[in-house]
Design a protein around this motif. Sequence first.
Motif, short mmCIF file in Angstrom:
data_model
loop_
_atom_site.label_atom_id
_atom_site.label_comp_id
_atom_site.label_asym_id
_atom_site.label_seq_id
_atom_site.Cartn_x
_atom_site.Cartn_y
_atom_site.Cartn_z
N GLY A 133 -36.83 -55.86 37.01
CA GLY A 133 -35.59 -55.04 37.18
C GLY A 133 -34.97 -56.08 37.21
O GLY A 133 -33.38 -54.92 38.02
N ALA A 134 -34.68 -57.47 37.56
CA ALA A 134 -33.30 -58.04 37.96
C ALA A 134 -32.29 -58.21 36.81
O ALA A 134 -32.33 -57.37 35.03
CB ALA A 134 -33.52 -59.26 37.91
N VAL A 135 -30.94 -57.71 36.71
CA VAL A 135 -29.97 -57.15 36.10
C VAL A 135 -28.74 -58.39 37.00
O VAL A 135 -28.69 -58.36 38.17
CB VAL A 135 -29.28 -56.17 36.28
CG1 VAL A 135 -30.40 -55.02 35.64
CG2 VAL A 135 -28.69 -54.73 38.01
N CYS A 136 -27.87 -58.36 35.63
CA CYS A 136 -26.20 -58.86 35.66
C CYS A 136 -25.70 -58.15 35.35
O CYS A 136 -25.87 -57.73 34.50
CB CYS A 136 -26.64 -60.39 34.61
SG CYS A 136 -27.67 -62.15 35.19
N LEU A 137 -24.70 -58.41 35.69
CA LEU A 137 -23.19 -57.69 35.38
C LEU A 137 -22.36 -58.44 34.65
O LEU A 137 -21.46 -59.09 35.64
CB LEU A 137 -22.51 -57.01 37.14
CG LEU A 137 -23.62 -55.60 37.48
CD1 LEU A 137 -23.16 -55.89 38.71
CD2 LEU A 137 -24.03 -54.61 37.03
N TYR A 138 -21.41 -57.62 34.16
CA TYR A 138 -20.66 -59.04 33.12
C TYR A 138 -19.26 -58.18 33.40
O TYR A 138 -19.30 -57.09 32.32
CB TYR A 138 -21.33 -58.75 31.47
CG TYR A 138 -20.00 -59.34 30.68
CD1 TYR A 138 -19.13 -61.08 31.13
CD2 TYR A 138 -19.99 -59.17 29.85
CE1 TYR A 138 -18.37 -61.71 30.31
CE2 TYR A 138 -19.14 -59.50 28.61
CZ TYR A 138 -18.58 -61.00 29.23
OH TYR A 138 -17.45 -61.68 28.41
N ALA A 139 -18.26 -57.95 33.74
CA ALA A 139 -16.64 -57.66 33.37
C ALA A 139 -15.99 -58.81 32.32
O ALA A 139 -14.92 -60.01 32.66
CB ALA A 139 -16.25 -57.91 35.21
#
Length: 211
Positions: A133-139
């Motif tokens: 369930g790894a996620v990255c957060l793109y701003a």
Amino acid sequence: MSGAVRVERVVTAGIFSLDGGTWDVENNVWIVGDDHEALVIDAAHDADAIAEAVGDRRLTAIVCTHAHNDHIDAAPSLADRTGAPIFLHLDDRLLWKHTHPDRDPDGYLSDGRRLTVARTKLTVLHTPGHTQGAVCLYAEELATVFTGDTLFQGGPGATGRSYSHFPTIIRSIRDRLLTLPPETTVRTGHGDDTTIGAEAPHLDAWIERGR
């Protein structure tokens, strides 16, 4: 500077435990916000230090890039003292239970979901491999991606333990991260920042190294 959106780093120290092993680690805790509200990415080890860095700002959310204990161990304590909800991808719910068997996250992340803090959007990118369930957060507005333990300066996160898979993390990095603009700053779960442009040329070498 009042009202300006900024990214702050708090480095905390503790223990990473999985599969019967323990390791001393230092974690990057990221705070995104302005003078009035903030969002925390990966509440690691020290709720007091994180709360001090947040100060009197309203904490809108505690977002977990994945559920290894060193990224989530301080999340419930920080949530209790601030009232902020904890968010995690659904595919890491079993891993979360290893650390917090009696406390569930307050909500689950899905690919493409957008979180907003201080008028800035962070888009959830599901990037399995280091964990399911790894996620990255793109701003995009900040030209920044928060990669947790999916991508570091020098290559992919580790995949030698439970819930991890090397070919999957390579696909996630290739298809979800290296497609971002090359000038995008990569803010990692441990260690120094890098950029997409600095890491992209090494994809084939990582694949060979992992065989």
